[in-house]
Design a protein around this motif. Structure first.
Motif, PDB file in Angstrom:
ATOM      1  N   ASP A  61      -5.784  38.458  35.724  1.00 52.53           N
ATOM      2  CA  ASP A  61      -4.720  39.294  35.174  1.00 52.53           C
ATOM      3  C   ASP A  61      -5.254  40.639  34.699  1.00 52.53           C
ATOM      4  N   PHE A  78       6.329  36.427  37.880  1.00 52.90           N
ATOM      5  CA  PHE A  78       5.416  36.517  36.746  1.00 52.90           C
ATOM      6  C   PHE A  78       4.999  35.118  36.328  1.00 52.90           C
ATOM      7  N   THR A  79       3.958  35.070  35.536  1.00 48.41           N
ATOM      8  CA  THR A  79       3.478  33.815  34.975  1.00 48.41           C
ATOM      9  C   THR A  79       4.144  33.595  33.625  1.00 48.41           C
ATOM     10  N   PRO A  81       4.761  32.906  29.943  1.00 48.66           N
ATOM     11  CA  PRO A  81       3.881  32.879  28.772  1.00 48.66           C
ATOM     12  C   PRO A  81       3.945  31.547  28.032  1.00 48.66           C
ATOM     13  N   GLY A  84       2.651  28.732  31.830  1.00 51.10           N
ATOM     14  CA  GLY A  84       1.830  29.160  32.955  1.00 51.10           C
ATOM     15  C   GLY A  84       2.443  28.971  34.321  1.00 51.10           C
ATOM     16  N   ARG A  86       4.722  29.860  37.563  1.00 54.51           N
ATOM     17  CA  ARG A  86       5.199  31.094  38.178  1.00 54.51           C
ATOM     18  C   ARG A  86       6.727  31.074  38.225  1.00 54.51           C
ATOM     19  N   VAL A 188       7.758  38.781  28.017  1.00 57.83           N
ATOM     20  CA  VAL A 188       6.701  38.584  29.003  1.00 57.83           C
ATOM     21  C   VAL A 188       5.743  39.785  28.974  1.00 57.83           C
ATOM     22  N   ARG A 191       0.681  42.096  31.524  1.00 57.69           N
ATOM     23  CA  ARG A 191      -0.456  41.527  32.227  1.00 57.69           C
ATOM     24  C   ARG A 191      -0.079  40.270  33.016  1.00 57.69           C
ATOM     25  N   LEU A 192       1.053  39.617  32.646  1.00 60.14           N
ATOM     26  CA  LEU A 192       1.470  38.400  33.345  1.00 60.14           C
ATOM     27  C   LEU A 192       2.410  38.681  34.513  1.00 60.14           C
TER      28      LEU A 192
END
Length: 222
Positions: A61, A78-79, A81, A84, A86, A188, A191-192
């Motif tokens: 990330d 996105f991942t 938060p 984890g 997707r 979110v 970085r994710l």
């Protein structure tokens, strides 16, 4: 071992390059649930631009270069938060925005969204059951998209007001009453974000013998 590497070196190089390409530049993402209906449906496979916002170190990330800023209305992968996993949702709030929802109506920076072109629909849910719903065009902050609501389903229809923190985004699914989005998982972090989903690559009726839905192939995600 050396002989084997020599024999298959071109295949190894190809798959290494392919892996780097998919983890750092472009990707595809299958749609497993109905949280983005009616925009995306189960069985769609979407194309994702991984460098739309950040050029990242592959398999991390860590952002090497910021390319552009995410915008309200972008559909992104996105991942989560929270766990984890997707996910794919729509950005409705960017850093500094004040967001609120009152009886399903989205408010952005003190201005309510408008809803047009209401259509009655029947929405499939788990266990082969269906519930009545309403499909509308939502206009908010100079952008618009198709959304849907299911009045008989238990859902979080009110929140806020909340202010989106720096380098964070607020996500909603277009299927407002059946989406585990920022109402449940929180803001979110940038970085994710994985990338911007921009077109439907392919689509199939996953509950009907995988029959292809050719009309959806290549469609832009609006």
């Amino acid at each position: 071992m050396r002989r084997w590497l020599s024999r298959y070196r071109y295949a190894i190089i190809f798959w290494l390059c392919f892996g780097v390409f998919r983890t750092s530049l472009a990707d595809w993402n299958p749609i497993p649930s109905g949280s983005m209906r009616p925009t995306l449906v189960e069985g769609d496979v979407v194309l994702v631009n991984r460098v739309a916002y950040d050029l990242k170190l592959p398999l991390t990330d860590i952002s090497l270069v910021k390319v552009d800023n995410p915008r309200r209305g972008d559909v992104v992968t996105f991942t989560s938060p929270k766990d984890g996993i997707r996910l794919i949702k729509r950005i409705v709030g960017i850093p500094g925005d004040t967001l609120e929802m009152r009886n399903e109506v989205l408010w952005v920076n003190g201005t309510p969204a408008t809803y047009l072109n209401a259509q009655d629909i029947i929405e499939p849910i788990a266990s082969g059951q269906s519930v009545p719903g309403i499909k509308l065009t939502e206009r908010a902050d100079k952008s618009q998209r198709s959304v849907q609501f299911m009045p008989t389903v238990r859902a979080l229809r009110n929140f806020g007001p909340v202010v989106v923190p720096v380098d964070h985004y607020f996500m909603l699914g277009d299927n407002r009453d059946d989406s585990a989005d920022s109402r449940y998982i929180g803001f979110v972090p940038r970085r994710l974000l994985i990338g911007h989903a921009h077109h439907i690559l392919a689509s199939a009726e996953i509950m009907d013998h995988w029959m292809p839905r050719f009309r959806r192939f290549g469609s832009p995600i609006l």
